[in-house]
Design an enzyme around this catalytic site. Structure first.
Site, PDB file in Angstrom:
ATOM      1  N   HIS A 132       0.746  -1.441   0.090  1.00  0.00           N
ATOM      2  CA  HIS A 132      -0.019  -0.075  -0.258  1.00  0.00           C
ATOM      3  C   HIS A 132       0.922   1.279  -0.214  1.00  0.00           C
ATOM      4  O   HIS A 132       2.059   0.989   0.500  1.00  0.00           O
ATOM      5  CB  HIS A 132      -0.772  -0.079   1.283  1.00  0.00           C
ATOM      6  CG  HIS A 132      -1.957  -0.977   1.121  1.00  0.00           C
ATOM      7  ND1 HIS A 132      -3.014  -1.148   1.864  1.00  0.00           N
ATOM      8  CD2 HIS A 132      -2.277  -2.038   0.255  1.00  0.00           C
ATOM      9  CE1 HIS A 132      -3.779  -2.009   1.722  1.00  0.00           C
ATOM     10  NE2 HIS A 132      -3.224  -2.641   0.689  1.00  0.00           N
ATOM     11  N   CYS A 172      -5.699   1.040   5.670  1.00  0.00           N
ATOM     12  CA  CYS A 172      -6.330  -0.249   6.268  1.00  0.00           C
ATOM     13  C   CYS A 172      -5.824  -0.553   7.434  1.00  0.00           C
ATOM     14  O   CYS A 172      -4.856   0.200   8.120  1.00  0.00           O
ATOM     15  CB  CYS A 172      -5.974  -1.285   5.206  1.00  0.00           C
ATOM     16  SG  CYS A 172      -4.394  -1.835   5.165  1.00  0.00           S
ATOM     17  N   CYS A 174      -1.772  -1.010   7.510  1.00  0.00           N
ATOM     18  CA  CYS A 174      -1.220   0.173   7.366  1.00  0.00           C
ATOM     19  C   CYS A 174      -1.220   1.061   8.583  1.00  0.00           C
ATOM     20  O   CYS A 174      -0.537   1.689   9.023  1.00  0.00           O
ATOM     21  CB  CYS A 174      -1.536   1.057   6.310  1.00  0.00           C
ATOM     22  SG  CYS A 174      -1.068   0.243   4.587  1.00  0.00           S
ATOM     23  N   GLU A 192       0.802   3.985   1.832  1.00  0.00           N
ATOM     24  CA  GLU A 192       1.240   4.100   3.287  1.00  0.00           C
ATOM     25  C   GLU A 192       2.564   3.293   3.516  1.00  0.00           C
ATOM     26  O   GLU A 192       3.518   3.984   4.260  1.00  0.00           O
ATOM     27  CB  GLU A 192       0.142   3.885   4.267  1.00  0.00           C
ATOM     28  CG  GLU A 192      -1.151   4.573   3.959  1.00  0.00           C
ATOM     29  CD  GLU A 192      -1.913   3.592   3.252  1.00  0.00           C
ATOM     30  OE1 GLU A 192      -3.418   3.943   3.641  1.00  0.00           O
ATOM     31  OE2 GLU A 192      -1.530   3.137   2.339  1.00  0.00           O
TER      32      GLU A 192
END
Length: 147
Positions: free
Chosen positions: A71, A99, A102, A73
């Protein structure tokens, strides 16, 4: 200009930059960008995609995201760690709400504020961030500089 209005303007600008950065993603289902900002300086950036050295294909033949896709992040946080900079006290600007996986990285990296535009389909990441007393703010992007 008061402090709150100035911060809102900065939030808008950094989110717009994260949105532009998301266009670097090779993912077709969803493109997400992230910027890590500390003391008004961008200290890291990231977008969703495969690990370094892997093929730049995020989805399998059925259109599902491959399990090893990172992801935005996670890419921004690992990039700042690799650089030797500290994310302690930083703000994470991301085009989609984090999410839960993360969110755990955000908590452990010392990020104190998360600003995002779109909501992810699950809100467990946001709930975890709030539980950790991290400021979470959703901002709708506007075209006007004076909003």
């Amino acid at each position: 200009m008061n402090k709150e209005k100035k911060q809102n303007l900065l939030d808008q600008r950094y989110l717009k930059m994260a949105l532009i950065w998301s266009q670097n993603s090779y993912c077709t289902r969803r493109k997400v960008g992230a910027l890590l900002v500390k003391d008004k300086m961008i200290i890291s950036d990231g977008y969703n995609g495969t690990p370094a050295g892997f093929e730049n294909v995020c989805e399998d033949d059925q259109g599902n995201t491959k399990p090893y896709v990172l992801h935005a992040e996670a890419n921004a946080i690992t990039k700042v760690a690799k650089s030797g900079n500290s994310s302690d006290g930083a703000t994470l600007y991301v085009t989609s709400s984090p999410c839960v996986e993360c969110a755990k990285l955000i908590i452990q990296s010392g990020i104190r504020r998360v600003v995002f535009t779109e909501s992810y389909r699950l809100d467990d990441g946001i709930q975890l961030l709030k539980r950790a007393h991290i400021e979470v703010k959703q901002v709708q992007l506007t075209d006007a500089e004076n909003d």
